[in-house]
Scaffold this motif. Sequence first.
Motif, PDB file in Angstrom:
ATOM      1  N   THR A  59      20.699 125.173 -13.013  1.00 57.71           N
ATOM      2  CA  THR A  59      21.738 126.047 -12.464  1.00 57.71           C
ATOM      3  C   THR A  59      21.320 126.708 -11.161  1.00 57.71           C
ATOM      4  O   THR A  59      22.161 127.243 -10.454  1.00 57.71           O
ATOM      5  CB  THR A  59      22.136 127.153 -13.470  1.00 57.71           C
ATOM      6  OG1 THR A  59      20.997 127.967 -13.743  1.00 57.71           O
ATOM      7  CG2 THR A  59      22.674 126.545 -14.748  1.00 57.71           C
ATOM      8  N   HIS A  60      20.036 126.705 -10.829  1.00 58.55           N
ATOM      9  CA  HIS A  60      19.625 127.354  -9.589  1.00 58.55           C
ATOM     10  C   HIS A  60      18.853 126.451  -8.631  1.00 58.55           C
ATOM     11  O   HIS A  60      18.578 126.849  -7.511  1.00 58.55           O
ATOM     12  CB  HIS A  60      18.838 128.646  -9.863  1.00 58.55           C
ATOM     13  CG  HIS A  60      17.536 128.458 -10.575  1.00 58.55           C
ATOM     14  ND1 HIS A  60      17.432 128.493 -11.927  1.00 58.55           N
ATOM     15  CD2 HIS A  60      16.297 128.239 -10.102  1.00 58.55           C
ATOM     16  CE1 HIS A  60      16.181 128.306 -12.276  1.00 58.55           C
ATOM     17  NE2 HIS A  60      15.469 128.146 -11.187  1.00 58.55           N
ATOM     18  N   LEU A  61      18.546 125.221  -9.038  1.00 60.08           N
ATOM     19  CA  LEU A  61      17.831 124.277  -8.185  1.00 60.08           C
ATOM     20  C   LEU A  61      18.392 122.870  -8.334  1.00 60.08           C
ATOM     21  O   LEU A  61      18.859 122.498  -9.408  1.00 60.08           O
ATOM     22  CB  LEU A  61      16.355 124.192  -8.590  1.00 60.08           C
ATOM     23  CG  LEU A  61      15.387 125.243  -8.154  1.00 60.08           C
ATOM     24  CD1 LEU A  61      14.018 124.953  -8.748  1.00 60.08           C
ATOM     25  CD2 LEU A  61      15.278 125.334  -6.656  1.00 60.08           C
ATOM     26  N   GLU A  62      18.339 122.115  -7.251  1.00 59.10           N
ATOM     27  CA  GLU A  62      18.592 120.677  -7.309  1.00 59.10           C
ATOM     28  C   GLU A  62      17.401 120.002  -6.657  1.00 59.10           C
ATOM     29  O   GLU A  62      16.974 120.399  -5.569  1.00 59.10           O
ATOM     30  CB  GLU A  62      19.865 120.306  -6.544  1.00 59.10           C
ATOM     31  CG  GLU A  62      21.130 120.752  -7.213  1.00 59.10           C
ATOM     32  CD  GLU A  62      22.374 120.369  -6.427  1.00 59.10           C
ATOM     33  OE1 GLU A  62      22.254 119.701  -5.377  1.00 59.10           O
ATOM     34  OE2 GLU A  62      23.459 120.745  -6.856  1.00 59.10           O
ATOM     35  N   LEU A  63      16.847 119.009  -7.327  1.00 60.85           N
ATOM     36  CA  LEU A  63      15.706 118.279  -6.787  1.00 60.85           C
ATOM     37  C   LEU A  63      16.122 116.841  -6.532  1.00 60.85           C
ATOM     38  O   LEU A  63      16.796 116.224  -7.350  1.00 60.85           O
ATOM     39  CB  LEU A  63      14.531 118.296  -7.764  1.00 60.85           C
ATOM     40  CG  LEU A  63      13.989 119.661  -8.166  1.00 60.85           C
ATOM     41  CD1 LEU A  63      12.869 119.498  -9.193  1.00 60.85           C
ATOM     42  CD2 LEU A  63      13.484 120.426  -6.969  1.00 60.85           C
ATOM     43  N   LEU A  67      20.055 127.176  -4.994  1.00 63.04           N
ATOM     44  CA  LEU A  67      21.458 127.557  -5.136  1.00 63.04           C
ATOM     45  C   LEU A  67      21.673 129.011  -5.550  1.00 63.04           C
ATOM     46  O   LEU A  67      22.787 129.505  -5.485  1.00 63.04           O
ATOM     47  CB  LEU A  67      22.133 126.638  -6.163  1.00 63.04           C
ATOM     48  CG  LEU A  67      22.000 125.143  -5.872  1.00 63.04           C
ATOM     49  CD1 LEU A  67      22.468 124.322  -7.061  1.00 63.04           C
ATOM     50  CD2 LEU A  67      22.772 124.785  -4.616  1.00 63.04           C
ATOM     51  N   LYS A  68      20.615 129.690  -6.000  1.00 62.52           N
ATOM     52  CA  LYS A  68      20.728 131.079  -6.447  1.00 62.52           C
ATOM     53  C   LYS A  68      19.617 131.911  -5.812  1.00 62.52           C
ATOM     54  O   LYS A  68      18.563 131.388  -5.479  1.00 62.52           O
ATOM     55  CB  LYS A  68      20.631 131.152  -7.971  1.00 62.52           C
ATOM     56  CG  LYS A  68      21.691 130.323  -8.675  1.00 62.52           C
ATOM     57  CD  LYS A  68      22.466 131.124  -9.617  1.00 62.52           C
ATOM     58  CE  LYS A  68      23.557 130.214 -10.159  1.00 62.52           C
ATOM     59  NZ  LYS A  68      24.284 130.722 -11.199  1.00 62.52           N
ATOM     60  N   PRO A  69      19.817 133.226  -5.678  1.00 62.17           N
ATOM     61  CA  PRO A  69      18.839 134.076  -4.980  1.00 62.17           C
ATOM     62  C   PRO A  69      17.593 134.425  -5.790  1.00 62.17           C
ATOM     63  O   PRO A  69      17.077 135.533  -5.718  1.00 62.17           O
ATOM     64  CB  PRO A  69      19.650 135.327  -4.642  1.00 62.17           C
ATOM     65  CG  PRO A  69      20.687 135.393  -5.692  1.00 62.17           C
ATOM     66  CD  PRO A  69      21.022 133.960  -6.035  1.00 62.17           C
ATOM     67  N   ILE A  70      17.083 133.482  -6.539  1.00 65.33           N
ATOM     68  CA  ILE A  70      15.877 133.700  -7.329  1.00 65.33           C
ATOM     69  C   ILE A  70      14.639 133.555  -6.441  1.00 65.33           C
ATOM     70  O   ILE A  70      13.649 134.245  -6.625  1.00 65.33           O
ATOM     71  CB  ILE A  70      15.827 132.695  -8.503  1.00 65.33           C
ATOM     72  CG1 ILE A  70      17.001 132.962  -9.432  1.00 65.33           C
ATOM     73  CG2 ILE A  70      14.498 132.748  -9.233  1.00 65.33           C
ATOM     74  CD1 ILE A  70      17.248 131.889 -10.453  1.00 65.33           C
ATOM     75  N   TYR A  71      14.722 132.661  -5.477  1.00 68.16           N
ATOM     76  CA  TYR A  71      13.599 132.354  -4.596  1.00 68.16           C
ATOM     77  C   TYR A  71      13.802 132.992  -3.234  1.00 68.16           C
ATOM     78  O   TYR A  71      14.927 133.104  -2.755  1.00 68.16           O
ATOM     79  CB  TYR A  71      13.452 130.841  -4.439  1.00 68.16           C
ATOM     80  CG  TYR A  71      13.235 130.146  -5.763  1.00 68.16           C
ATOM     81  CD1 TYR A  71      11.968 130.068  -6.325  1.00 68.16           C
ATOM     82  CD2 TYR A  71      14.297 129.575  -6.454  1.00 68.16           C
ATOM     83  CE1 TYR A  71      11.762 129.445  -7.537  1.00 68.16           C
ATOM     84  CE2 TYR A  71      14.100 128.948  -7.670  1.00 68.16           C
ATOM     85  CZ  TYR A  71      12.829 128.885  -8.212  1.00 68.16           C
ATOM     86  OH  TYR A  71      12.625 128.272  -9.411  1.00 68.16           O
ATOM     87  N   LYS A  72      12.678 133.397  -2.576  1.00 68.81           N
ATOM     88  CA  LYS A  72      12.733 134.038  -1.255  1.00 68.81           C
ATOM     89  C   LYS A  72      11.613 133.521  -0.377  1.00 68.81           C
ATOM     90  O   LYS A  72      10.553 133.150  -0.877  1.00 68.81           O
ATOM     91  CB  LYS A  72      12.560 135.561  -1.375  1.00 68.81           C
ATOM     92  CG  LYS A  72      13.656 136.251  -2.121  1.00 68.81           C
ATOM     93  CD  LYS A  72      13.408 137.744  -2.173  1.00 68.81           C
ATOM     94  CE  LYS A  72      14.556 138.418  -2.916  1.00 68.81           C
ATOM     95  NZ  LYS A  72      14.471 139.852  -2.833  1.00 68.81           N
ATOM     96  N   THR A  73      11.835 133.545   0.933  1.00 69.67           N
ATOM     97  CA  THR A  73      10.770 133.244   1.881  1.00 69.67           C
ATOM     98  C   THR A  73       9.860 134.456   1.985  1.00 69.67           C
ATOM     99  O   THR A  73      10.175 135.530   1.466  1.00 69.67           O
ATOM    100  CB  THR A  73      11.326 132.909   3.274  1.00 69.67           C
ATOM    101  OG1 THR A  73      11.929 134.091   3.823  1.00 69.67           O
ATOM    102  CG2 THR A  73      12.331 131.776   3.229  1.00 69.67           C
TER     103      THR A  73
END
Length: 143
Positions: A53-57, A71-77
Amino acid sequence: MVHATKNINMKSYTVYYLIVLIFSCQSPENLITNQKVGPFEIGEPLVIEYDLTHLELILDESDHIRTITILKPIYKTIDSFTIGTNFETILNSNEGLSIRVFGASKGDIKVINFGNVIVDGNIIFGDKNEDNIVDYIIVSGEE
């Protein structure tokens, strides 16, 4: 004597929680870099399960990771750019960045439109609905 022990224990707990807070703010499990998104690294084999639901590989023929789409704000630079970040914030962080149109066409016919993007190395910040807010982030091994 008991009062002094409680005070020392309280300080220990405070230091412990402060350390946990500092390290959890920039957790490598949630960090986006030019080659990684959390535990997933471009060119490495896919060996762990992940939440669809939050990533596509996108994998190559030998199941090595080729592209990661967030796809979701779970990850940040490292600069805290994520889904929902304003394009102006990203543009102001580096003078060499600019907004581009990302899509494909055949002659005069537009085949697909991914909206506007900002490309920063291997990281693409995408704005599909052209409201200057990041809707997706792509990390690819190909610049």
